[in-house]
Enzyme design. Structure first.
Site, mmCIF file in Angstrom:
data_model
loop_
_atom_site.group_PDB
_atom_site.id
_atom_site.type_symbol
_atom_site.label_atom_id
_atom_site.label_comp_id
_atom_site.label_asym_id
_atom_site.label_seq_id
_atom_site.Cartn_x
_atom_site.Cartn_y
_atom_site.Cartn_z
ATOM 1 C CD GLU A 1 -5.303 -6.007 -1.095
ATOM 2 O OE1 GLU A 1 -4.797 -4.876 -1.025
ATOM 3 O OE2 GLU A 1 -5.984 -6.506 -0.186
ATOM 4 C CB CYS B 1 -8.762 -4.519 -3.717
ATOM 5 S SG CYS B 1 -7.565 -3.212 -3.374
ATOM 6 C CB CYS C 1 -10.779 -2.413 0.481
ATOM 7 S SG CYS C 1 -10.238 -1.746 -1.102
ATOM 8 C CG ASN D 1 -0.478 -0.224 2.518
ATOM 9 O OD1 ASN D 1 0.567 -0.819 2.694
ATOM 10 N ND2 ASN D 1 -1.201 0.249 3.516
ATOM 11 C CB ILE D 2 1.665 3.616 -2.344
ATOM 12 C CG1 ILE D 2 2.505 2.389 -2.720
ATOM 13 C CG2 ILE D 2 2.469 4.906 -2.521
ATOM 14 C CD1 ILE D 2 2.802 2.259 -4.209
ATOM 15 C CD GLU D 3 -1.477 4.818 4.456
ATOM 16 O OE1 GLU D 3 -0.962 5.639 5.251
ATOM 17 O OE2 GLU D 3 -2.208 3.876 4.832
HETATM 18 N N1 THU Z 1 -5.266 -1.482 2.623
HETATM 19 C C1 THU Z 1 -4.702 -2.317 1.687
HETATM 20 O O1 THU Z 1 -3.639 -2.017 1.130
HETATM 21 N N2 THU Z 1 -5.336 -3.472 1.395
HETATM 22 C C2 THU Z 1 -6.442 -3.940 2.053
HETATM 23 O O2 THU Z 1 -6.885 -5.031 1.757
HETATM 24 C C3 THU Z 1 -7.068 -3.129 3.102
HETATM 25 C C4 THU Z 1 -6.520 -1.763 3.280
HETATM 26 C C5 THU Z 1 -4.537 -0.269 2.998
HETATM 27 C C6 THU Z 1 -5.131 1.018 2.543
HETATM 28 C C7 THU Z 1 -4.526 1.993 3.534
HETATM 29 O O3 THU Z 1 -3.217 2.335 3.110
HETATM 30 C C8 THU Z 1 -4.399 1.172 4.810
HETATM 31 O O4 THU Z 1 -4.446 -0.187 4.398
HETATM 32 C C9 THU Z 1 -5.482 1.451 5.833
HETATM 33 O O5 THU Z 1 -6.738 1.359 5.264
#
Ligand code: THU
Length: 139
Positions: free
Chosen positions: A55, A93, A90, A42-44
């Protein structure tokens, strides 16, 4: 398919998670029908909405490299510095999976270790999904 290896790759991918806001780190490893594995994290973003899940990072890497057929994805997640927690992808995804994966057979492996995991199909995770077939798209 070597499930333990796929989970191990997801654990490695998670090390690159960029999560200064949620501190919740996710790693994914996507197995294409070609046999290649694509990692994602994940990349915020300070703007929040541009953030990308692990994903989707893996899917977009793979599709941008020419892959179109996928067999499985392993996902590991948990708070920075803490234990892994079983985490389901989520809704956004799941919808991306709907675009590229076989509804009945694509496997989503939610893991807390290479030996401890649960597997569900896309159909189980996204009942009555809307996808390419609804638009008569043969792909
Ligand atoms: N996130 C994912 O990368 N995949 C998931 O299946 C659930 C949530 C990330 C998004 C965000 O960066 C962090 O988790 C919190 O929601």
């Amino acid at each position: 398919m070597n499930i333990s290896q796929l989970i191990e790759e997801a654990i490695q991918a998670r090390k690159h998670a960029y999560t200064p806001y949620s501190h919740f780190q996710v790693g994914a490893a996507l197995l294409a029908a070609s046999g290649k594995i694509y990692r994602g994290c994940n990349i915020e973003n300070a703007g929040y909405t541009p953030s990308n899940c692990a994903e989707r990072t893996a899917f977009f890497k793979a599709v941008s490299e020419g892959e179109r057929v996928f067999e499985a994805i392993a996902v590991v997640a948990g708070p920075e510095g803490g234990e892994l927690e079983e985490t389901a992808p989520c809704g956004v995804c799941r919808q991306v999976m709907m675009e590229f994966c076989d509804y009945e057979t694509f496997q989503i492996i939610m893991a807390v270790s290479p030996k401890d995991y649960q597997i569900l199909t896309l159909k189980e995770l996204l009942p009555m999904g809307f996808g390419p077939a609804n638009l008569n798209c043969a792909k």
